[in-house]
Scaffold this motif. Sequence first.
Motif, PDB file in Angstrom:
ATOM      1  N   PHE A   1     -32.420  17.891  31.550  1.00 50.61           N
ATOM      2  CA  PHE A   1     -33.068  18.905  30.485  1.00 50.61           C
ATOM      3  C   PHE A   1     -31.249  19.627  29.343  1.00 50.61           C
ATOM      4  N   ASP A   2     -32.510  19.227  28.584  1.00 49.93           N
ATOM      5  CA  ASP A   2     -30.967  19.902  27.647  1.00 49.93           C
ATOM      6  C   ASP A   2     -30.823  21.883  27.909  1.00 49.93           C
ATOM      7  N   TYR A   3     -29.697  22.113  28.286  1.00 51.19           N
ATOM      8  CA  TYR A   3     -29.469  23.451  28.598  1.00 51.19           C
ATOM      9  C   TYR A   3     -28.746  24.622  27.208  1.00 51.19           C
ATOM     10  N   ASP A   4     -28.174  23.508  26.075  1.00 52.08           N
ATOM     11  CA  ASP A   4     -28.034  24.241  25.362  1.00 52.08           C
ATOM     12  C   ASP A   4     -28.240  23.968  24.039  1.00 52.08           C
ATOM     13  N   ASN A   5     -29.356  23.279  23.725  1.00 45.85           N
ATOM     14  CA  ASN A   5     -30.689  22.857  22.933  1.00 45.85           C
ATOM     15  C   ASN A   5     -29.464  22.295  21.701  1.00 45.85           C
ATOM     16  N   ASP A   6     -28.703  21.314  22.012  1.00 48.65           N
ATOM     17  CA  ASP A   6     -28.099  21.121  21.291  1.00 48.65           C
ATOM     18  C   ASP A   6     -29.224  19.010  20.866  1.00 48.65           C
ATOM     19  N   GLY A   7     -30.097  19.539  21.417  1.00 46.33           N
ATOM     20  CA  GLY A   7     -30.676  18.202  20.724  1.00 46.33           C
ATOM     21  C   GLY A   7     -30.598  16.697  22.033  1.00 46.33           C
ATOM     22  N   TRP A   8     -29.811  16.972  22.336  1.00 44.28           N
ATOM     23  CA  TRP A   8     -29.882  15.784  23.258  1.00 44.28           C
ATOM     24  C   TRP A   8     -29.980  16.078  25.585  1.00 44.28           C
TER      25      TRP A   8
END
Length: 589
Positions: free
Chosen positions: A79-86
């Motif tokens: 899952f992308d916990y920091d919303n950086d798209g990765w």
Amino acid sequence: MHFSFPRFVCLLGLCAWFLLHAGTPATQKSVPTQTKSSSPIVHFTDAAAKAGLTAPVIFGGENTKKYIIETTGTGVAIFDYDNDGWPDIFVVNGTKLEGLPSGKAPTSHLYHNNHDGTFTDVTEKAGLTHTGWGQGVCVGDYDNDGFEDLYVTYYGKNVLYHNNGNGTFTDVSEKAGVAGNGRAWGTGCAFVDYDRDGKLDLMVANYVDYDSATALAPGDRPSCVWKGVPVMCGPRGLPWAKNILYHNLGNGTFEDVTTKAKIDVTNGHYALSVSTLDYDDDGWPDIFIACDSTASILYHNNHDGTFTDVAVVAGAAFNDDGREQAGMGSTVGDYDGDGKLDIFKTNFSDDTSTLYRNNGDGTFDDKTFPAGFGLNTQYLGWGVMFVDVDNDGWPDLLLVNGHVYPEVDSQHLGSNFREPKILYHNNGNGTFTDISASAGPGITAVSSARGLAVGDLWNDGRMSAVISNMNAPPMLLVNDVRNGNHWIAFRVVGTSFSSASAGAKSNRDGIGAKIVVKAGARTLVDEVRSGSSYISNSDMRVHFGLGSASKIEWVQVRWPSGLAEHFENLKVDAIHTLKEGTGKPVASK
């Protein structure tokens, strides 16, 4: 977890042979057994060490398992916990019976994606240092703030980690009302908006009512003997535990609605994995639970806040022999391209996995043998996922395996404690080919595997897999083969968080959304889901292989709110974000 019934000649694989070769329908006769191609379809290698996934999963004894608590292992989440798209990786950890020195107890591990094929362990910085008998994990933005939260199950109190949006998490389990009583053994879980109010609810499976103080030792009862050898006891002979459904109240807290929703009407089961799916396509999410040594559960959503277990009448409780199986993991996908979501379940050794084909009328048929899954009976399966590994437009199947009894090695009981993975390639005609032997060292390498999650870790359309192993580091399977097939993927955003959304009210993750892709002659179908596999959570961006199709005609999304929309002019070989309310509305039928 004990194999629950005699299969007689099937134990020797002869039943599968006769079904495939002796007087059976043509579809069964034509099932291939192994590719001989010099050019492999895929080639998976284990890149975990190079990528920085080095912390071992500690879980009970290594050479013997005295009690059942030491056997179940842990899940993983992408899952992308920091919303950086990765996409990032979370691996649940366990402990040992004898305990560990203060400050030395294993923690779960959060690995941040560095966008270059490597990951950095950010566990301590993120505040994810809880210890104990960790089990499963599921992902969902329960407060619709735009950041994915984590729920981790334990033998003991479960933990809800709120994502603070700054790279850290806060344990809000007690405040939110989802920690449990401290005595339960939580296993699989999934966030699901079962009442379609725009807020994610939480389904938690529980395994057995276990008490370490009174646990039976190997051989204490007849059920604690396997193939004549004393082994750990359970689950048969141990008291069962009830599953729990939490309703999201929208103020950061949840209400236990297990009784109100009639979840506890089904009892006497040892529940493990949770997979959500709208199996009857009525727009309301249903819940499938794989159960160990007991019948599977299929909770049908009654649209009024209650559920009915219809597994028996729907044909999803037992195998084709009408027998209970030792269900571990489960996955959902449209394997035969008919637009209906099917279910696959892993089971104990000396048995087959089970494929339930959705008939479209509320029932399922066991298609295990016609599809080509009847021969691999030596492995004990756990995590499993439908995943299109070569982007040809047909979902393949990846299974991870590992025995529960280390004694199988020392006592030569016909199995191995550490086992290889199995990769079945979808032939596009309702059958699969076992391509494991030619699919690379990542597939053939042995381990005692448990959790499995899949995802596009580097946003290039090639799906990877993360595997949790008992008393060993995780595996990161990366496909080295590139081909000319096209693909497309979708991240969906519901708008219940936005006051500007006119009437739309889906949860921000869009969990439960049905996505239909029209590409040439093919119509591809899947749903956004939390949980699934074996107590794990895969990348919730929905991925479709397209084969040679270089364009798609349209995409339709049926949101959990009930809104249906068309999206057009979307490029292939790309990941698209689809926001509720921005497509062309589709008239309801």
